[in-house]
Write an enzyme that holds these catalytic residues in place. Structure first.
Site, mmCIF file in Angstrom:
data_model
loop_
_atom_site.group_PDB
_atom_site.id
_atom_site.type_symbol
_atom_site.label_atom_id
_atom_site.label_comp_id
_atom_site.label_asym_id
_atom_site.label_seq_id
_atom_site.Cartn_x
_atom_site.Cartn_y
_atom_site.Cartn_z
ATOM 1 N N HIS A 70 0.667 -1.115 -0.429
ATOM 2 C CA HIS A 70 0.097 -0.166 -0.079
ATOM 3 C C HIS A 70 0.733 1.030 -0.156
ATOM 4 C CE1 HIS A 70 -3.043 2.913 1.878
ATOM 5 N NE2 HIS A 70 -3.727 2.464 2.006
ATOM 6 N N ASP B 253 2.932 -4.494 7.624
ATOM 7 C CA ASP B 253 1.837 -3.408 7.482
ATOM 8 C C ASP B 253 1.076 -4.693 8.500
ATOM 9 O OD1 ASP B 253 -0.615 -2.703 6.945
ATOM 10 O OD2 ASP B 253 0.718 -1.785 5.136
ATOM 11 N N GLN C 53 -4.373 -5.546 7.307
ATOM 12 C CA GLN C 53 -5.486 -6.282 6.669
ATOM 13 C C GLN C 53 -5.664 -8.101 7.177
ATOM 14 O OE1 GLN C 53 -7.682 -5.404 4.402
ATOM 15 N NE2 GLN C 53 -6.654 -3.187 4.036
ATOM 16 N N LYS D 270 -10.172 -0.512 10.246
ATOM 17 C CA LYS D 270 -10.211 -1.896 9.975
ATOM 18 C C LYS D 270 -10.311 -3.038 10.980
ATOM 19 C CE LYS D 270 -7.219 -0.097 6.171
ATOM 20 N NZ LYS D 270 -7.906 0.149 5.204
ATOM 21 N N CYS E 148 -4.775 2.438 -4.120
ATOM 22 C CA CYS E 148 -3.200 2.690 -2.802
ATOM 23 C C CYS E 148 -2.571 1.633 -2.823
ATOM 24 C CB CYS E 148 -3.504 3.302 -1.772
ATOM 25 S SG CYS E 148 -5.306 4.811 -1.266
HETATM 26 N N1 PLP Z 1 -1.361 -0.693 4.226
HETATM 27 C C1 PLP Z 1 -2.809 -1.211 3.345
HETATM 28 C C2 PLP Z 1 -2.043 -2.972 3.682
HETATM 29 C C3 PLP Z 1 -3.968 -1.076 3.886
HETATM 30 O O1 PLP Z 1 -4.845 -2.024 3.003
HETATM 31 C C4 PLP Z 1 -4.191 0.454 4.188
HETATM 32 C C5 PLP Z 1 -5.716 1.239 4.151
HETATM 33 O O2 PLP Z 1 -6.871 1.104 3.022
HETATM 34 C C6 PLP Z 1 -3.378 1.640 4.610
HETATM 35 C C7 PLP Z 1 -1.557 0.118 5.163
HETATM 36 C C8 PLP Z 1 -3.411 2.605 5.456
HETATM 37 O O3 PLP Z 1 -4.020 2.893 6.764
HETATM 38 P P1 PLP Z 1 -4.771 3.876 7.491
HETATM 39 O O4 PLP Z 1 -5.518 4.687 6.179
HETATM 40 O O5 PLP Z 1 -5.911 3.695 8.046
HETATM 41 O O6 PLP Z 1 -3.492 4.152 8.250
#
Ligand code: PLP
Length: 422
Positions: free
Chosen positions: A139, A216, A219, A242, A380
């Protein structure tokens, strides 16, 4: 806190193989009962943000009705209650992830968490000639901070590539772990492909090469049991919204030795012990990294969210979601011209797909008219979609509170949209 309506043992109710009443669990989520465009809502955008159960909504509401005050500074009863709620959330999250509460920094979510690693750990350390290894499926939150740090330090970014089914190419990854690599950034679960990366093995290998790992977990955390201690990474980032918790909440776990060696990222109140114009003595971790007033109500809600997920059971959630995934995949594969991106074994319930001749946004708009919420676009993850040669894709992401009947309605709505799009 006990979740409501788990309905265990009640007669004449539909139960799944685990003996849990998923229909009753679904009623814990009031928003799922609403209509959109005159149709019962089908919410298949869970990878974007999850819906909130009653105990989470009640915790946020209860905070503002009964406890609202600032944390740490106030010497009055409400201040003590607010501080207790906030610290209690840290404790509950720590138990949920099998780590120590004092190694868990509470923050606004994964984006903040990864930036904290980037600016506080990587920026002071990286030098020209160093490499930051980033997987193809990241992401933007696990790409852009590293680009910003690379620009400032002269380090370079290298990409760990994927295989055609959406798995990480582990042989290539191993070979890419050369002495210049100082940091590896990898998703536990891909938000586009649904791939579940073997982060435990990856982190073990990286550690053998002296490479610091940033996982990260955005998910992963809501959908399967995550034992951060067992993964053996250096940093693990999660985002509360999430995980059925409020937006603007999340956490970063790091090994104690990293926290001790990291300078503050953001300065201000709460993160200090003593301030003089000549210089400031900072508080200990984790408070050193929590400047300013936090999202106290949000963390009261996140504490309730992890209790809720625990009470439903993470293993049951994982089993339920893989059953829904299998059903949806089978039905979607019957649709002519439909292609699913990512088929890694054991993948999570994230289905990105394309249909020949139909633009993703058009399809998502037509589904919305049927009351079905999916995401369309580049998720993203521009570098991943560029690599796959895809301009935009639809994504249906499922949660344990979704149903088989919703999957059938979703598939029928796609068939209808496809006829309309010609
Ligand atoms: N990393 C992953 C794999 C994501 O799916 C997301 C959000 O869609 C994020 C990071 C970013 O999360 P946040 O916007 O809550 O900081």
């Amino acid at each position: 806190m006990n979740p409501v309506n788990l309905g265990k043992g009640e007669e004449n109710m539909h139960t799944d193989g685990n003996g849990r009443d998923w229909e009753a669990i679904r009623t814990d989520f009031p928003l799922l009962a609403r209509e959109v465009n005159g149709k019962p809502l089908i919410y298949f955008d869970n990878a974007n943000t999850a819906q909130k159960p009653i105990p989470v909504i009640a915790a946020v509401d209860g905070f503002y009705r009964r406890h609202n005050a600032n944390v740490a500074r106030a010497m009055h009863a409400l201040g003590a209650e607010a501080t207790d709620l906030y610290e209690d959330a840290r404790e509950r999250l720590a138990m949920f992830f099998n780590v120590r509460a004092e190694d868990l920094v509470l923050c606004s979510g994964t984006t903040f968490a990864i930036n904290l690693v980037a600016y506080s750990w990587a920026l002071p350390r990286l030098r020209p000639g160093d490499t930051i290894l980033v997987s193809r499926m990241e992401h933007h939150a696990n790409i852009v901070p590293w680009q910003l740090i690379a620009e400032r330090t002269g380090a370079r970014i290298a990409v760990a590539e994927i295989l055609p089914d959406g798995r990480l190419d582990l042989d290539a990854l191993r070979k890419a772990m050369t002495p210049d690599v100082k940091l590896l950034a990898v998703a536990h679960v891909s938000n586009v492909l649904g791939t579940v990366n073997p982060v435990r093995d990856i982190c073990r290998e990286a550690r053998r090469h002296g490479i610091v790992t940033v996982v990260d977990g955005s998910q992963a955390a809501p959908h399967r049991k995550v034992d951060i201690a067992a993964i053996g990474c250096d940093f693990y980032a999660v985002t509360g919204h999430k995980m059925c918790g409020p937006t603007g909440t999340g956490a970063l776990w790091a090994r104690k030795e990293h926290w001790r060696s990291m300078p503050p990222f953001i300065g201000g109140g709460e993160m200090i012990r003593e301030v003089r114009f000549e210089g400031t003595v900072f508080n200990d971790p984790p408070y050193r990294f929590e400047a300013g007033t936090p999202n106290i109500a949000g963390f009261a809600g996140l504490g309730a969210a992890v209790d809720y997920l625990d009470s439903v059971g993470l293993d049951r959630i994982a089993a339920r979601e893989s059953e829904l995934l299998a059903h949806a995949t089978e039905e979607l594969n019957r649709i002519e011209g439909l292609r699913i991106l990512g088929s890694a074994p054991g993948k999570a319930a994230v289905i990105s797909f394309l249909i020949d001749g139909a633009h993703a946004h058009d399809l998502a708009t037509l589904l919305d008219l049927e009351g079905i919420a999916i995401r369309s676009g580049r998720h993203c993850a521009h570098p991943l979609l560029q690599y796959l040669g895809v301009a935009a894709a639809c994504r249906a992401s499922l949660a344990f509170y979704n149903t088989h009947e919703e999957i059938e309605r979703f598939v029928a709505a796609i068939q209808k949209a496809r006829r309309l799009l010609g």
